[in-house]
Design an enzyme around this catalytic site. Structure first.
Site, PDB file in Angstrom:
ATOM      1  N   GLY A  68       0.837  -1.203   0.000  1.00  0.00           N
ATOM      2  CA  GLY A  68       0.000   0.000   0.000  1.00  0.00           C
ATOM      3  C   GLY A  68       0.867   1.246   0.000  1.00  0.00           C
ATOM      4  O   GLY A  68       1.967   1.257  -0.583  1.00  0.00           O
TER       5      GLY A  68
ATOM      6  N   SER B  83      -5.453 -10.190  -2.911  1.00  0.00           N
ATOM      7  CA  SER B  83      -5.159  -8.746  -2.889  1.00  0.00           C
ATOM      8  C   SER B  83      -5.116  -8.162  -4.299  1.00  0.00           C
ATOM      9  O   SER B  83      -4.400  -8.671  -5.171  1.00  0.00           O
ATOM     10  CB  SER B  83      -3.811  -8.485  -2.223  1.00  0.00           C
ATOM     11  OG  SER B  83      -3.428  -7.145  -2.462  1.00  0.00           O
TER      12      SER B  83
ATOM     13  N   HIS C  92       5.375   2.286  12.250  1.00  0.00           N
ATOM     14  CA  HIS C  92       4.651   3.026  13.293  1.00  0.00           C
ATOM     15  C   HIS C  92       4.678   2.128  14.531  1.00  0.00           C
ATOM     16  O   HIS C  92       4.563   0.900  14.411  1.00  0.00           O
ATOM     17  CB  HIS C  92       3.221   3.299  12.812  1.00  0.00           C
ATOM     18  CG  HIS C  92       2.344   4.020  13.781  1.00  0.00           C
ATOM     19  ND1 HIS C  92       2.818   4.928  14.705  1.00  0.00           N
ATOM     20  CD2 HIS C  92       0.994   3.979  13.968  1.00  0.00           C
ATOM     21  CE1 HIS C  92       1.801   5.410  15.412  1.00  0.00           C
ATOM     22  NE2 HIS C  92       0.693   4.838  14.989  1.00  0.00           N
TER      23      HIS C  92
ATOM     24  N   SER D 253      -0.791  40.155   6.854  1.00  0.00           N
ATOM     25  CA  SER D 253      -1.023  41.583   7.154  1.00  0.00           C
ATOM     26  C   SER D 253      -1.107  41.801   8.666  1.00  0.00           C
ATOM     27  O   SER D 253      -1.380  40.866   9.429  1.00  0.00           O
ATOM     28  CB  SER D 253      -2.331  42.028   6.500  1.00  0.00           C
ATOM     29  OG  SER D 253      -3.414  41.352   7.131  1.00  0.00           O
TER      30      SER D 253
HETATM   31  N1  LIG Z   1       0.255   6.233   5.360  1.00  0.00           N
HETATM   32  C1  LIG Z   1       1.206   6.943   5.970  1.00  0.00           C
HETATM   33  O1  LIG Z   1       1.380   8.151   5.727  1.00  0.00           O
HETATM   34  C2  LIG Z   1       2.138   6.301   6.971  1.00  0.00           C
HETATM   35  C3  LIG Z   1       3.251   7.016   7.377  1.00  0.00           C
HETATM   36  C4  LIG Z   1       4.140   6.419   8.252  1.00  0.00           C
HETATM   37  C5  LIG Z   1       3.881   5.138   8.722  1.00  0.00           C
HETATM   38  N2  LIG Z   1       2.747   4.456   8.328  1.00  0.00           N
HETATM   39  C6  LIG Z   1       2.536   3.088   8.824  1.00  0.00           C
HETATM   40  O2  LIG Z   1       2.789   2.172   7.758  1.00  0.00           O
HETATM   41  C7  LIG Z   1       2.010   0.975   7.946  1.00  0.00           C
HETATM   42  C8  LIG Z   1       1.217   0.689   6.683  1.00  0.00           C
HETATM   43  O3  LIG Z   1       0.313   1.750   6.483  1.00  0.00           O
HETATM   44  P1  LIG Z   1      -0.180   2.144   5.007  1.00  0.00           P
HETATM   45  O4  LIG Z   1      -0.775   3.504   5.137  1.00  0.00           O
HETATM   46  O5  LIG Z   1       0.900   1.904   4.020  1.00  0.00           O
HETATM   47  O6  LIG Z   1      -1.343   1.054   4.800  1.00  0.00           O
HETATM   48  P2  LIG Z   1      -2.181   0.772   3.446  1.00  0.00           P
HETATM   49  O7  LIG Z   1      -1.914   1.821   2.427  1.00  0.00           O
HETATM   50  O8  LIG Z   1      -3.576   0.528   3.881  1.00  0.00           O
HETATM   51  O9  LIG Z   1      -1.539  -0.585   2.888  1.00  0.00           O
HETATM   52  C9  LIG Z   1      -1.684  -1.793   3.575  1.00  0.00           C
HETATM   53  C10 LIG Z   1      -1.252  -2.943   2.679  1.00  0.00           C
HETATM   54  O10 LIG Z   1      -1.419  -4.159   3.423  1.00  0.00           O
HETATM   55  C11 LIG Z   1      -2.117  -5.104   2.612  1.00  0.00           C
HETATM   56  N3  LIG Z   1      -2.850  -6.051   3.441  1.00  0.00           N
HETATM   57  C12 LIG Z   1      -4.022  -5.871   4.102  1.00  0.00           C
HETATM   58  N4  LIG Z   1      -4.355  -7.002   4.774  1.00  0.00           N
HETATM   59  C13 LIG Z   1      -3.374  -7.898   4.524  1.00  0.00           C
HETATM   60  C14 LIG Z   1      -3.135  -9.242   4.932  1.00  0.00           C
HETATM   61  N5  LIG Z   1      -3.983  -9.892   5.730  1.00  0.00           N
HETATM   62  N6  LIG Z   1      -2.020  -9.869   4.467  1.00  0.00           N
HETATM   63  C15 LIG Z   1      -1.162  -9.236   3.654  1.00  0.00           C
HETATM   64  N7  LIG Z   1      -1.324  -7.966   3.224  1.00  0.00           N
HETATM   65  C16 LIG Z   1      -2.416  -7.304   3.669  1.00  0.00           C
HETATM   66  C17 LIG Z   1      -3.039  -4.245   1.769  1.00  0.00           C
HETATM   67  O11 LIG Z   1      -3.466  -4.975   0.649  1.00  0.00           O
HETATM   68  P3  LIG Z   1      -4.767  -4.496  -0.207  1.00  0.00           P
HETATM   69  O12 LIG Z   1      -4.405  -3.191  -0.758  1.00  0.00           O
HETATM   70  O13 LIG Z   1      -4.956  -5.532  -1.226  1.00  0.00           O
HETATM   71  O14 LIG Z   1      -5.883  -4.411   0.801  1.00  0.00           O
HETATM   72  C18 LIG Z   1      -2.095  -3.107   1.402  1.00  0.00           C
HETATM   73  O15 LIG Z   1      -1.296  -3.463   0.319  1.00  0.00           O
HETATM   74  C19 LIG Z   1       1.149   1.229   9.183  1.00  0.00           C
HETATM   75  O16 LIG Z   1       1.814   0.684  10.296  1.00  0.00           O
HETATM   76  C20 LIG Z   1       1.115   2.753   9.273  1.00  0.00           C
HETATM   77  O17 LIG Z   1       0.866   3.262  10.565  1.00  0.00           O
HETATM   78  C21 LIG Z   1       1.895   5.004   7.444  1.00  0.00           C
END
Ligand SMILES: NC(=O)c1ccc[n+]([C@@H]2O[C@H](COP(=O)([O-])OP(=O)(O)OC[C@H]3O[C@@H](n4cnc5c(N)ncnc54)[C@H](OP(=O)(O)O)[C@@H]3O)[C@@H](O)[C@H]2O)c1
Length: 334
Positions: A32, A57, A114, A259
């Site tokens: 994602g 997925s 995170h 301003s």
């Molecule tokens: N977004 C931000 O700005 C940001 C910044 C810093 C840190 N983080 C952290 O990064 C992490 C990921 O966040 P994100 O925003 O990247 O999430 P995201 O965009 O929702 O992506 C999540 C990914 O996980 C996949 N997924 C869901 N269920 C799954 C499963 N059971 N098995 C395998 N894959 C699965 C999803 O697949 P599908 O797409 O097919 O559902 C998607 O590819 C989190 O811990 C978040 O707190 C995020």
């Protein structure tokens, strides 16, 4: 408490060993917002990466098109040295229990972007398995874009435990450099500080306080008979101009660019809106984050199918603010 003049050290590429992460097989779980950017940046930095996803997925096709081997999370857990857990925070525990924990071996590492699931004890890895955090300060698309432009995003690192073979800090620094953060800066923190400050910033300011402030200000003008177009420009659209000034120059120097009328108005009315009681409510919000109440409520929301989140999204989508906003954005961003 940090004191003025006492700054955290800022690490860069000079302190990170590129060889350390390049010698690891990395499984990026999820493709994602964060997962895709981490995977592409790691690969461009010479790291061997495969992607772990669930069988149905829709992102499998994209990851394969972008040249990655895709397999199940369980296969990654069995074949990779380091698992970068880029899955939604609220499913970390269930995926960990079913697909990671049964295969984990001493010497492997779990990496998070995170601190939520580790700090709130959704995941407790066995001894000998490393647990580290590399949290870029920004969304995935910015992490990728900055990397491609030869720069990067600032990142936080934290270490919960070493693995049996590697020092957790050296591994975290090496990974952070491979995603591009060593080009700008890396700060060391703890899982608690990252998890709680990140949630607090989202709730008090970015996604909570600010959003509700904009919405209420827009509705105040609209209900007083002002045209929605004006209300949208004044209370929503112009936020970018102020945000850009703050981003580049800071709060104090932002004031030099507005301003005297705006500065004086901000002073007399800002303190009426955000006063000692608002600060007390912020402290209450921080307390609920730190004591785990927020994490428990969020896990419950996920379990119940995100009913409150869906209702809020639908209400916002059908609100006058969105109607006027969509109308104006269609003209502004043709
Ligand atoms: N977004 C931000 O700005 C940001 C910044 C810093 C840190 N983080 C952290 O990064 C992490 C990921 O966040 P994100 O925003 O990247 O999430 P995201 O965009 O929702 O992506 C999540 C990914 O996980 C996949 N997924 C869901 N269920 C799954 C499963 N059971 N098995 C395998 N894959 C699965 C999803 O697949 P599908 O797409 O097919 O559902 C998607 O590819 C989190 O811990 C978040 O707190 C995020």
């Amino acid at each position: 408490m940090s004191r003025e003049g006492e700054f955290l050290p800022i690490y860069t590429d000079k302190e990170g060993s590129a060889g350390l992460i390049a010698a690891q097989h990395v499984g990026v779980l999820g493709y994602g917002a964060q997962g895709r950017a981490h995977a592409l940046n790691l690969r461009d930095s010479g790291v061997s990466v495969k992607i772990g996803l669930y069988a149905s997925s829709p992102r499998i096709a994209l990851a394969q098109k972008e040249g990655f081997e895709v397999c199940s999370v369980a296969t990654c857990a069995q074949t990779c040295d380091l698992l970068a857990c880029m899955l939604p925070d609220e499913i970390h525990a269930q995926v960990y229990t079913k697909e990671i924990a049964p295969f984990l071996q001493s010497g492997q590492t779990l990496l998070f972007a995170h601190g939520f699931s580790v700090y709130f004890k959704q995941i407790q890895a066995p001894e000998g398995v490393g647990v580290i955090l590399v949290a870029p300060k920004g969304p995935g698309y910015a992490l990728r874009e900055n990397y491609q432009q030869g720069s990067g995003l600032f990142a936080l690192i934290a270490m919960q435990q070493n693995n049996a073979q590697h020092n957790a800090k050296e591994l975290a620094l090496s990974y952070a450099c491979a995603i591009g953060s060593g080009r700008v800066g890396i700060l060391q923190t703890t899982f608690k500080h990252e998890a709680c400050s990140d949630l607090f910033g989202e709730q008090a300011v970015l996604c909570g306080g600010l959003v509700h402030l904009l919405e209420n200000a827009f509705n105040t003008l609209l209900e007083a008979g002002y045209p929605g177009e004006l209300a949208y420009f004044e209370c929503v659209h112009e936020i970018k101009l102020i945000a850009d000034l703050i981003y580049h120059k800071g709060l104090a120097r932002m004031q030099e660019h507005i301003s005297n009328t705006a500065e004086y108005g901000g002073l007399v009315s800002g303190t009426k809106l955000v006063d000692a009681q608002s600060k007390a409510r912020m402290q209450e919000i921080l307390g609920r984050i730190e004591n785990g109440d927020f994490a428990r409520a969020f896990m419950q929301e996920a379990k119940q199918g995100y009913t409150h989140l869906r209702a809020r999204q639908s209400a916002l989508q059908h609100s006058p603010l969105e109607t006027f906003g969509a109308h104006l954005r269609a003209h502004l961003f043709k």
